[in-house]
Design an enzyme around this catalytic site. Structure first.
Site, PDB file in Angstrom:
ATOM      1  N   HIS A  44       0.796  -1.234   0.000  1.00 18.12           N
ATOM      2  CA  HIS A  44       0.000   0.000   0.000  1.00 18.12           C
ATOM      3  C   HIS A  44       0.830   1.286   0.000  1.00 18.12           C
ATOM      4  CE1 HIS A  44      -3.770  -2.107   0.269  1.00 18.12           C
ATOM      5  NE2 HIS A  44      -3.374  -2.769   1.332  1.00 18.12           N
ATOM      6  N   GLU A 147      -7.167 -12.737   5.253  1.00 19.73           N
ATOM      7  CA  GLU A 147      -8.003 -11.529   5.204  1.00 19.73           C
ATOM      8  C   GLU A 147      -9.130 -11.663   4.185  1.00 19.73           C
ATOM      9  OE1 GLU A 147      -5.505  -8.151   4.213  1.00 19.73           O
ATOM     10  OE2 GLU A 147      -4.383  -9.273   2.727  1.00 19.73           O
ATOM     11  N   ASP A 173      -9.376  -5.730   5.084  1.00 13.22           N
ATOM     12  CA  ASP A 173      -9.785  -6.535   3.930  1.00 13.22           C
ATOM     13  C   ASP A 173     -10.847  -7.553   4.327  1.00 13.22           C
ATOM     14  OD1 ASP A 173      -8.509  -5.964   1.313  1.00 13.22           O
ATOM     15  OD2 ASP A 173      -6.695  -5.997   2.531  1.00 13.22           O
TER      16      ASP A 173
END
Ligand code: 3PY
Ligand code: MG
Length: 265
Positions: A44, A147, A173
């Protein structure tokens, strides 16, 4: 068993933070604040493999463990992060035992895995030493992320993957996969996360959990996670700056009013 692998496997109450800001100063600040580990987030953050030597070296100089979250479950990304000097890897979105086995294979040298071997890389101090392969296998920590609903359904077999050191639960997530996007405290997310924690701890497997706030981190540590990953550096910076600006301008009243009154007199 030395290094981060031992710390992840045997440690409790460990505190880490995600870093998405590719600056050595940020790594230093995290170390100075006293965290056990930093997770350098290539999934990210605008961070490239070329940033990793200075970031991991800075962490090492401060006695801070470095874990690199790679963008995806890909052997070349995992090998590059470890060659550059990461003490461990975290792989996102692992949904099955087969995927978890692929992570272990990419992160351990033969005979335990099939990591691409070159002992002249930074992690090996550029020296070509033949003993390095076994030493790296002993010390590198491997974590996979559960996730998604696939990972939840396969949690037991993922946790039992030989050579894996820990699982990480990603509630953000997970909340999206469970149809309650962003609601990380939703009972469904909490229930599924708790299932994974119980499965892991029954097998003495390390389990880490993301919590954006210190209160959340304390709650999950009390619930049995061995490592809490408390938020993201950029988010903490914005929160601290906002708080400082508010308190300096005394938005609740007080100082600003006094200055205005002074100007009027
Ligand atoms: C998640 O909560 O999904 C994470 O991966 C934490 O960054
Ligand atoms: Mg995630």
């Amino acid at each position: 068993m030395p290094g981060l692998r031992k710390m992840v496997r045997e440690g409790t109450g460990l505190l880490a933070v995600f870093s998405i800001l590719p600056r050595v100063e940020m790594i230093e600040a995290i170390a100075i604040a006293g965290f056990d580990a930093v997770i350098i987030d290539l999934e990210h953050g605008p961070i490239e493999v070329g940033d990793l030597p200075q970031l991991t070296l800075t962490a090492r100089a401060h006695g801070l463990s470095s874990i690199v979250r790679v963008r995806e479950n890909n052997p070349s990304l995992i090998g590059s992060a470890l060659d550059a000097g990461a003490n461990g890897v975290l792989v996102p979105q692992v949904g099955s035992r087969r995927e978890a086995e692929a992570v272990v294979a990419a992160a351990r040298f033969a005979p335990e895995g099939a990591r691409g071997a070159n002992p002249w890389v930074r992690a090996a101090a550029f020296q070509g030493g033949p003993d390095w392969f076994a030493a790296a296998n002993e010390s590198v920590a491997i974590l996979v992320t559960i996730e998604g609903t696939d990972g939840i359904a396969s949690a037991r077999s993922i946790i039992e993957t030989p050579g894996l050191d820990g699982v990480f639960i990603g509630p953000v997530d997970l909340s999206n996969s469970l149809g309650v996007p962003g609601q990380i405290d939703h009972p469904l997310v909490v229930a599924k996360s708790s299932e994974v924690i119980d499965l892991a701890r029954e097998r003495s497997m390390a389990v880490a959990m993301f919590a954006p706030t210190p209160d959340g981190a304390r709650k999950w540590l009390a619930r049995g996670v061995t490592m809490a990953v408390v938020g993201v550096d950029a988010g903490h910076l914005v929160a601290a700056l906002s708080d400082i600006r508010k308190r300096a301008s005394n938005e609740q009243g007080g100082l600003a009013t006094t200055v205005e009154e002074e100007e009027r007199t």
